[in-house]
Design an enzyme around this catalytic site. Structure first.
Site, PDB file in Angstrom:
ATOM      1  CB  SER A 296      -0.858   0.009   1.172  1.00  0.00           C
ATOM      2  OG  SER A 296      -1.978   1.041   1.126  1.00  0.00           O
ATOM      3  CG  ASP A 307       7.109   5.116 -11.640  1.00  0.00           C
ATOM      4  OD1 ASP A 307       7.774   3.951 -11.768  1.00  0.00           O
ATOM      5  OD2 ASP A 307       5.928   5.178 -11.537  1.00  0.00           O
ATOM      6  CE  LYS A 321      -5.137  -3.129   0.888  1.00  0.00           C
ATOM      7  NZ  LYS A 321      -5.464  -1.679   0.828  1.00  0.00           N
TER       8      LYS A 321
END
Length: 548
Positions: A296, A307, A321
């Site tokens: 999460s 990224d 998740k």
């Protein structure tokens, strides 16, 4: 010319009108469907409650119906009754009596997402990824993670037996645990690491309230004492928490104006975009550690920094998740926890590893690796959707053997350390002395420590089948001797790992939990790899540029 323009405007108005009419029709249709099916359901419910051959409890009947409906969606969409509401509030305050685990759903089974550091489950040897198959003899088949979490909680000091199945072991394992007050802090340890102690290290256990502020405070303390060469942010076994805290933590390391996470779903009002707004607080190299227990909000932080090519991610693939839930109050002090959207990180990918089909109870599909969508990081590196967060450098750890599991399961490390501490005023060693390890082996003999290997279990079944056949006795005796030799060999093979765990248990008795962490970091493979990358700019840049 004027007529043409007027004609185009007319078409545009018509298109908008048709689109609006289509949306209105869809809304009318769904409300009609809701009304129609609710009428059918309420009449069926009334008939069964009043006229079924046996008397039924209307409340249980309705609850079963609601649960069955929600089970077709995903394992995180659940209804809370009054007592479950109280349990949920207790958990959010970070103070409850239990065994210190977070249960989740993976491949149709309830698994341990992450054990809380220092909790009864972690101390007994329960690991992230263990499949929970029973709690106090009650099978978890058909139960949701929330229901399993509730079963593990109770009065302080009460006992509970958790039965788990572990990858690589044929036999299930029973852990008899004593419930304790679980107080989960955001940061369990922060300090300097490395031979020259010039790198910072922060272990974040959860993204609770004020987590980002605590990170800021710890970073300030570290940088005020000395100039540090880089930071190791440890998110291993961190099950997540408050998304806003995750965004604020990313904000400490990334320039303002960068979108770090989008929340997108069916309903516009739930959609949100989170963007960095603060000046960069820390611009030195960062490495993030994660494993299968990182979920999460942990995945949001690791994924966003990956990224943006701001950090090197080291460890194991994360849990995956990427679903967002809200709790909506319902009448009579009940509530509905419902998935309303998904997380999307800067490259545009979702971190959710499983897609639910809504065709049956928790029915899900995992996308094949060959079909996973590709995305690009800021530097053009290829990353994939549908597998959680894949580390830049995968390390992985060998699962403990049945011997090591038994030593923890039976409390041998803990009990020996208790005895040793009562007889020794100090323990100041950089590694476990041989004489102490020999004392431990002697202690195991005194305690009649025993465990069964898969070979022994197989042999036991074989002896039962061949009982009374004299011709087989000599072969069975030979096999019995072979299994004993196998166990002796296993103990020798696993001695380095056993010594390390025993050493850390003894250190914790004399130097506390922080001393245990410091000692553990010195031999932690992931941490050593992180330090290596912080020191080696060429290698680090090669990873972040995709030139590996």
């Amino acid at each position: 010319m004027f007529k043409k323009k007027k004609y185009r405007v007319g078409i545009a108005v018509l298109v908008v009108a048709l689109a609006s009419a289509g949306i209105a029709a869809q809304q009318t249709d769904i409300y009609f469907q809701i009304k129609k099916n609710f009428s059918i359901f309420s009449k069926a419910y009334e008939n069964v409650a009043l006229e079924y051959v046996d008397e039924v409890d209307p409340e249980i009947l309705m609850r079963n119906g609601i649960d069955a409906m929600l089970e077709t969606l995903d394992p995180y969409t659940v209804m809370f009754n009054e007592s479950q509401n109280e349990q949920s509030e207790l958990m959010q305050r970070g103070n409850y009596a239990g065994i210190g685990i977070e249960a989740g759903y993976r491949d149709g089974e309830v698994v341990v997402v992450a054990p809380n550091e220092g909790g009864p489950a972690e101390q007994a040897g329960i690991r992230a990824g263990d499949v929970i198959i029973a709690v106090d003899g009650v099978s978890t088949e058909g139960l949701q993670p929330e229901e399993v979490n509730v079963l593990t909680r109770g009065e302080v000091g009460s006992e509970v037996t958790i039965t788990i199945r572990r990858f690589g072991l044929d036999q299930p394992l029973d852990f008899n645990l004593e419930r304790a007050r679980i107080e989960v802090s955001n940061i369990s340890y922060a300090g300097f690491i490395g031979e020259t102690e010039d790198a910072g290290y922060i272990r974040l256990n959860q993204f609770g309230s004020n987590a980002a502020e605590e990170i800021r405070e710890e970073l300030e303390k570290l940088t005020e004492q000395k100039e540090i060469s880089g930071l190791v942010l440890d998110l291993r076994d961190n099950p997540g928490g408050v998304l806003q805290e995750a965004v604020k933590i990313i904000d400490k390391f990334v320039e303002p104006g960068i979108t770090v996470v989008d929340i997108r779903g069916r309903i516009q009002e739930y959609n949100q975009t989170f963007t960095t707004s603060e000046p960069v607080m820390f611009d030195k190299p960062i490495t993030v550690l994660m494993n299968g227990g990182s979920a999460s909000a942990s995945e949001v932080v690791a994924g966003a920094l990956q990224d943006l090519d701001r950090a090197v991610i080291i460890g194991e693939q994360s849990f995956g998740k990427g679903l967002v839930q809200i709790v909506k109050p319902l009448p009579y002090n009940t509530s509905l926890k419902m998935t309303i959207s998904r997380y999307y990180i800067p490259s545009g990918r979702s971190i959710q590893s499983v897609q639910y089909t809504h065709q049956g109870k928790n029915s899900a599909v995992s996308v094949a690796d060959s079909s996973k969508r590709e995305f690009k990081t800021r530097n053009g590196r290829t990353v994939y959707e549908g597998r959680g967060i894949q580390p830049d450098i995968e390390t992985g750890k060998e699962a403990p053997s049945i011997l090591e599991v038994a030593l923890m399961q039976q409390g041998m490390y803990f009990d020996f350390a208790t005895k040793f501490e009562s007889q020794n005023a100090s323990f100041d060693y950089s590694a476990l002395p041989d004489n102490v390890f020999n004392q431990f082996k002697q202690y195991l003999e005194e305690q009649d420590f025993s465990y069964s290997t898969d070979s022994e279990n197989l042999l036991s079944s074989l002896k039962e089948e061949l009982k009374g056949i004299q011709a087989a006795e000599s072969q069975l005796e030979a096999l019995e001797q072979a299994t004993e030799i196998e166990k002796e060999t296993l103990f020798e093979e696993k001695s380095p790992d056993i010594k390390r765990r025993l050493y850390l248990e003894l250190v914790s008795r004399y130097q506390g939990q922080s001393g245990r962490v410091e000692a553990g970091l010195r031999s932690d493979g992931d941490v050593l790899k992180a330090l290596e990358l912080i020191k080696n700019e060429t290698e680090r840049n090669k990873v972040l540029s995709g030139d590996q």
